[in-house]
Enzyme design. Structure first.
Site, short mmCIF file in Angstrom:
data_model
loop_
_atom_site.label_atom_id
_atom_site.label_comp_id
_atom_site.label_asym_id
_atom_site.label_seq_id
_atom_site.Cartn_x
_atom_site.Cartn_y
_atom_site.Cartn_z
N CYS A 2 0.83 -1.21 0.00
CA CYS A 2 0.00 0.00 0.00
C CYS A 2 0.86 1.26 0.00
O CYS A 2 1.59 1.53 0.97
CB CYS A 2 -0.92 -0.02 1.23
N CYS A 62 0.11 3.66 2.86
CA CYS A 62 0.68 3.19 4.12
C CYS A 62 2.14 3.61 4.23
O CYS A 62 2.62 4.00 5.30
CB CYS A 62 0.58 1.67 4.22
#
Length: 416
Positions: free
Chosen positions: A63, A66
């Site tokens: 991600c 993230c």
């Protein structure tokens, strides 16, 4: 592939002190040193029960958002760990430990959960390190702080930081303050000063008690409320003071205006940073202080031409332009006061307000979508760019990556 799309995280760099105090926990396997704690299926439950306050980042290695959030948490972790009531930050690979993700209903990345004495709540506050620290500090602080000396007052103001308004009650009933402190806990700091000298009256510019002093350090604003403290008067003052006297219009402040039911006096200038605009904003601030039933705001065509154009204000028209906006689809022009001339703008704004209150206005429709629709359009635009990028990457991988490897199911990313 299901992706939950929102605004993209911004990078920031924030100086901080690496010093902090270690917290004792109920489990010897956790000896926090102020860094982000890595959790797994073997120690997750132990961590939840060991820490009174724990912010957990449920992330996935693939991600991108993230990865952008991680440095912010690294900066915030030692600061939060050094609080009198320490808050610790942990992270868990929710893609790898899917049972944990399922237990806490994680359906997108990154998701933040704040565990207070083991009870989780979804964290939906700011994610930039500096503001995140201030936001979480408010969870562990009392609703109302009790200040019993001049030094305590100054320390409280200094430690509160610059991101939230501060309300200081001098000679106010503590139970009265507690009602509003609980209501607006996530939006402002509250304190009651019991013992203070006349020096504090000079510093905070009040001459009698009871008095409620507002400090908005982010915008360099102060004001004093002397009552009445009954009915809705105090609630109105606090609610209206959560915004600065003059609100700069940008995507972030538009979200705040969604929660308001007051009409918005909007002044459109060529360039917010020009000295003439700065002088005008000071005049608007004085008018706002005397007309708190209205929100006063400004925007520069140079700063946000697309927004200004919705009110038929462009670089080619005479500016500044002043109007009253309902925050949705309509705005009103005051007859004879649509434009502000160079001379005596204070008198012009007074005539504008008088004409508005007398109903001497012309109603217009906003070009394009409503406020909510406009905000959503900004999100959709960013989302479209992201989707196009993701599709392009997938096509590239499909074309040059061959058929090797197995397709993995992918949960959505949270874009903040």
């Amino acid at each position: 592939m299901a992706n939950s799309l929102a605004l993209v995280l911004l990078w920031i760099s924030i100086p901080f002190s690496p010093s902090f105090s270690l917290a004792t926990t109920g489990d010897d396997q956790f000896r926090p040193d102020g860094s982000v704690i890595e959790l797994s299926s073997s120690n997750f439950d132990a961590a939840i029960s060991s820490f009174d306050f724990l912010l957990v980042d449920f992330y996935a290695p693939w991600c991108g958002h993230c990865k952008r959030l991680a440095p912010e948490l690294d900066v915030a972790a030692p600061v939060l760990a050094g609080l009198d009531k320490p808050i610790f930050i942990a992270k868990v690979d929710a893609d790898k430990y899917s049972k944990i993700a399922s237990k806490y209903e994680i359906d997108g990345f990154p998701t933040l959960k704040f565990f207070i004495h083991g009870v989780p709540i979804e964290y939906t506050g700011p994610r930039k390190a500096e503001v995140l620290v201030q936001y979480l500090k408010k969870f562990v602080a009392p609703d109302v702080s009790h200040l019993e000396s001049d030094t305590a007052i100054q320390d409280f103001v200094d430690s509160a930081g610059k991101n939230f308004p501060i309300f200081l009650g001098f000679g106010l009933d503590e139970s009265l303050m507690a009602v509003f402190a609980s209501k607006y806990k996530k939006k402002a700091w509250f304190a009651v000063a019991k013992d203070f000298s006349e020096d504090m009256m000079v510093v905070y510019d009040f001459d009698k008690v009871p008095a409620l002093v507002l400090i908005n350090p982010k915008y360099g604003e102060r004001s004093v409320f002397y009552g009445p403290f009954e009915g809705d008067f105090l609630d109105d003052f606090i609610k209206q003071s959560l915004l600065p006297l003059t609100v700069p219009i940008n995507p972030d402040t538009l979200k705040l205006l969604k929660e308001e039911d007051r009409k918005i006096v909007l002044t459109i200038v060529q360039d917010e940073t020009h000295e003439n605009s700065a002088q005008l904003i000071r005049v608007l601030r004085s008018a706002a202080n005397a007309n708190r039933d209205l929100i006063f705001s400004f925007v520069g065509v140079h700063q946000w031409e697309e927004f200004a154009d919705r009110f038929d204000a462009t670089k080619s028209v005479h500016l500044p332009k002043i109007l009253v906006w309902d925050g949705n689809e309509e705005y009103e022009l005051v007859v004879g006061s649509e434009k502000l001339k160079e001379d005596d703008r204070g008198s012009q704004i007074s005539r504008f307000l008088e004409g508005y209150r007398q109903g001497n206005t012309i109603k217009k429709k906003l070009k394009g979508p409503s406020l909510i629709g406009f905000i959503n359009s900004l999100i959709r635009l960013k989302s479209i760019y992201l989707v196009v990028f993701i599709v392009a990457v997938l096509m590239f991988v499909q074309q040059f990556g061959g058929q090797s490897g197995e397709n993995q199911p992918v949960r959505g990313e949270h874009l903040d």
